[in-house]
Write a protein that holds these residues in place. Structure first.
Motif, PDB file in Angstrom:
ATOM      1  N   PHE A  39      19.755  -0.877  19.524  1.00 38.51           N
ATOM      2  CA  PHE A  39      20.031  -0.885  17.901  1.00 38.51           C
ATOM      3  C   PHE A  39      20.255   0.538  17.320  1.00 38.51           C
ATOM      4  CE2 PHE A  39      15.489  -0.674  18.214  1.00 38.51           C
ATOM      5  CZ  PHE A  39      15.201   0.244  17.252  1.00 38.51           C
ATOM      6  N   GLY A  40      20.814   0.441  15.997  1.00 39.13           N
ATOM      7  CA  GLY A  40      21.048   1.782  15.205  1.00 39.13           C
ATOM      8  C   GLY A  40      22.004   2.718  16.035  1.00 39.13           C
ATOM      9  N   LEU A  41      21.314   3.931  15.991  1.00 38.56           N
ATOM     10  CA  LEU A  41      22.282   4.999  16.670  1.00 38.56           C
ATOM     11  C   LEU A  41      21.729   5.251  18.233  1.00 38.56           C
ATOM     12  CD1 LEU A  41      22.826   7.308  13.668  1.00 38.56           C
ATOM     13  CD2 LEU A  41      24.471   5.745  14.514  1.00 38.56           C
ATOM     14  N   ARG A  55      16.082   6.304   8.640  1.00 36.61           N
ATOM     15  CA  ARG A  55      14.408   6.575   9.009  1.00 36.61           C
ATOM     16  C   ARG A  55      13.875   5.292   9.261  1.00 36.61           C
ATOM     17  NH1 ARG A  55      12.074   8.511   3.715  1.00 36.61           N
ATOM     18  NH2 ARG A  55      11.630   6.176   3.377  1.00 36.61           N
ATOM     19  N   ALA A  56      14.408   4.255   8.825  1.00 40.37           N
ATOM     20  CA  ALA A  56      13.813   2.813   9.278  1.00 40.37           C
ATOM     21  C   ALA A  56      14.066   2.617  10.850  1.00 40.37           C
ATOM     22  CB  ALA A  56      14.333   1.526   8.383  1.00 40.37           C
ATOM     23  N   GLN A  57      15.262   2.930  11.030  1.00 43.67           N
ATOM     24  CA  GLN A  57      15.605   2.595  12.537  1.00 43.67           C
ATOM     25  C   GLN A  57      14.811   3.380  13.320  1.00 43.67           C
ATOM     26  OE1 GLN A  57      19.713   3.545  12.431  1.00 43.67           O
ATOM     27  NE2 GLN A  57      20.437   1.614  11.908  1.00 43.67           N
ATOM     28  N   ALA A  58      14.667   4.746  12.836  1.00 44.35           N
ATOM     29  CA  ALA A  58      13.601   5.879  13.617  1.00 44.35           C
ATOM     30  C   ALA A  58      12.322   5.143  13.826  1.00 44.35           C
ATOM     31  CB  ALA A  58      13.899   7.099  13.174  1.00 44.35           C
ATOM     32  N   MET A  59      11.744   4.675  12.696  1.00 44.69           N
ATOM     33  CA  MET A  59      10.331   4.100  12.863  1.00 44.69           C
ATOM     34  C   MET A  59      10.390   3.014  13.988  1.00 44.69           C
ATOM     35  SD  MET A  59       9.774   4.791   8.694  1.00 44.69           S
ATOM     36  CE  MET A  59       8.004   3.771   8.697  1.00 44.69           C
ATOM     37  N   ALA A  60      11.280   2.113  13.908  1.00 44.38           N
ATOM     38  CA  ALA A  60      11.136   1.080  14.561  1.00 44.38           C
ATOM     39  C   ALA A  60      11.370   1.617  16.139  1.00 44.38           C
ATOM     40  CB  ALA A  60      12.488   0.269  14.331  1.00 44.38           C
ATOM     41  N   GLN A  66       8.131   1.683  19.267  1.00 41.66           N
ATOM     42  CA  GLN A  66       8.279   1.143  20.579  1.00 41.66           C
ATOM     43  C   GLN A  66       7.363   1.911  21.782  1.00 41.66           C
ATOM     44  OE1 GLN A  66      10.003  -1.614  21.522  1.00 41.66           O
ATOM     45  NE2 GLN A  66       9.814  -2.025  19.231  1.00 41.66           N
ATOM     46  N   PHE A  67       7.197   3.196  21.232  1.00 38.99           N
ATOM     47  CA  PHE A  67       6.307   4.032  21.788  1.00 38.99           C
ATOM     48  C   PHE A  67       4.908   4.014  21.372  1.00 38.99           C
ATOM     49  CE2 PHE A  67      10.430   6.714  21.785  1.00 38.99           C
ATOM     50  CZ  PHE A  67      10.753   6.378  23.306  1.00 38.99           C
ATOM     51  N   GLY A  68       4.626   2.891  20.530  1.00 40.66           N
ATOM     52  CA  GLY A  68       3.225   2.869  20.154  1.00 40.66           C
ATOM     53  C   GLY A  68       2.714   3.540  18.854  1.00 40.66           C
ATOM     54  N   ILE A  69       3.621   4.176  18.294  1.00 41.48           N
ATOM     55  CA  ILE A  69       3.167   5.162  17.535  1.00 41.48           C
ATOM     56  C   ILE A  69       3.380   4.270  15.932  1.00 41.48           C
ATOM     57  CG2 ILE A  69       4.039   7.011  15.863  1.00 41.48           C
ATOM     58  CD1 ILE A  69       5.077   8.122  18.565  1.00 41.48           C
ATOM     59  N   ALA A  70       2.244   4.132  15.269  1.00 42.19           N
ATOM     60  CA  ALA A  70       1.958   3.366  13.979  1.00 42.19           C
ATOM     61  C   ALA A  70       2.867   4.122  12.861  1.00 42.19           C
ATOM     62  CB  ALA A  70       0.652   3.012  13.710  1.00 42.19           C
ATOM     63  N   ALA A  71       4.172   4.240  12.942  1.00 45.54           N
ATOM     64  CA  ALA A  71       5.091   4.730  11.962  1.00 45.54           C
ATOM     65  C   ALA A  71       5.212   3.958  10.729  1.00 45.54           C
ATOM     66  CB  ALA A  71       6.234   4.957  12.531  1.00 45.54           C
ATOM     67  N   GLU A  72       4.342   4.172   9.594  1.00 47.03           N
ATOM     68  CA  GLU A  72       4.248   3.309   8.392  1.00 47.03           C
ATOM     69  C   GLU A  72       3.646   4.193   7.254  1.00 47.03           C
ATOM     70  OE1 GLU A  72       1.932   0.048   9.721  1.00 47.03           O
ATOM     71  OE2 GLU A  72       0.156   1.260   9.399  1.00 47.03           O
ATOM     72  N   GLY A  73       3.655   3.553   6.198  1.00 43.50           N
ATOM     73  CA  GLY A  73       3.132   4.119   4.907  1.00 43.50           C
ATOM     74  C   GLY A  73       4.037   5.208   4.272  1.00 43.50           C
ATOM     75  N   LEU A  74       5.553   5.016   4.193  1.00 42.36           N
ATOM     76  CA  LEU A  74       6.385   6.145   3.714  1.00 42.36           C
ATOM     77  C   LEU A  74       6.861   5.502   2.444  1.00 42.36           C
ATOM     78  CD1 LEU A  74       8.165   7.261   6.921  1.00 42.36           C
ATOM     79  CD2 LEU A  74       6.155   8.197   5.762  1.00 42.36           C
ATOM     80  N   ASP A  75       6.157   4.688   1.764  1.00 42.14           N
ATOM     81  CA  ASP A  75       6.556   4.214   0.380  1.00 42.14           C
ATOM     82  C   ASP A  75       6.548   5.081  -0.562  1.00 42.14           C
ATOM     83  OD1 ASP A  75       7.410   1.639   1.122  1.00 42.14           O
ATOM     84  OD2 ASP A  75       5.521   0.754   0.475  1.00 42.14           O
ATOM     85  N   TYR A  76       7.533   5.338  -1.366  1.00 42.28           N
ATOM     86  CA  TYR A  76       7.600   6.489  -2.550  1.00 42.28           C
ATOM     87  C   TYR A  76       6.207   6.191  -3.374  1.00 42.28           C
ATOM     88  CZ  TYR A  76       8.992   8.824  -6.666  1.00 42.28           C
ATOM     89  OH  TYR A  76       8.991   9.677  -7.588  1.00 42.28           O
ATOM     90  N   ASN A  77       5.720   5.052  -3.490  1.00 37.20           N
ATOM     91  CA  ASN A  77       4.411   5.046  -4.686  1.00 37.20           C
ATOM     92  C   ASN A  77       3.296   5.701  -3.995  1.00 37.20           C
ATOM     93  OD1 ASN A  77       4.472   2.599  -3.036  1.00 37.20           O
ATOM     94  ND2 ASN A  77       3.172   1.650  -4.585  1.00 37.20           N
TER      95      ASN A  77
END
Length: 171
Positions: free
Chosen positions: A35-37, A142-147, A151-162
């Protein structure tokens, strides 16, 4: 909306994204996904390259797709290593922030050439349109990169503006 504060948010979120990416091996950084690039390397390099392209538009320079690839600040298809991506992006971020700060009239339309050298097109935009595209384009990839990172088990989250920009206190 404060465009500089919005760009500051992009830079903060970008730093977290890069922090999550640094521990990966080069093999992981260049691993293909369906998916993505397809790779983190290409995705992150593309994001930096696109920011340079939007900066070129804001400054009235030739838009990147119309330039020979060897004149680009980074070749996103060459799967560059993360240190190169970070260096290029960091240098570009300073130029981008300065260009945003220089904008006086956010609504005055102008034209630029896009497309390909074989089939150029004329695009009519305002500085506000260009900066909006820069921001939303980065969030999209960035959403694609986080997905990919997940896949490597990194909990990529918590980047909301607020979460990153608002001031919180207990009532």
């Amino acid at each position: 909306m404060d465009p500089l504060k919005t760009y500051d948010y992009l830079e903060r979120a970008r730093r977290k994204l890069l922090d999550w990416t640094r521990p990966l091996t080069h093999e992981q950084f260049t691993r293909a996904f369906p998916f993505g690039l397809h790779t983190l390397s290409r995705t992150l390099a593309h994001m930096a390259l696109a920011e340079w392209g939007y900066w070129c538009v804001l400054k009235g320079y030739t838009y990147t797709p119309l330039l020979p690839r060897e004149e680009w600040i980074i070749d996103d298809e060459a799967l560059p290593p993360l240190p190169e991506v970070e260096r290029v992006w960091r240098e570009q971020a300073a130029r981008t922030r300065a260009a945003i700060a220089e904008i006086g009239d956010w609504t005055k339309e102008f034209e630029y050439r896009s497309g390909s050298p074989e089939q150029p097109v004329i695009v009519t935009v305002s500085p506000g349109d260009v900066v909006t595209q820069l921001v939303l384009h980065e969030v999209h990839h960035r959403a694609q990169a986080m997905a990919m990172l997940r896949q490597f088990g990194i909990a990529a989250e918590g980047l909301d503006y607020n979460d990153m920009m608002d001031k919180w206190r207990h009532a």
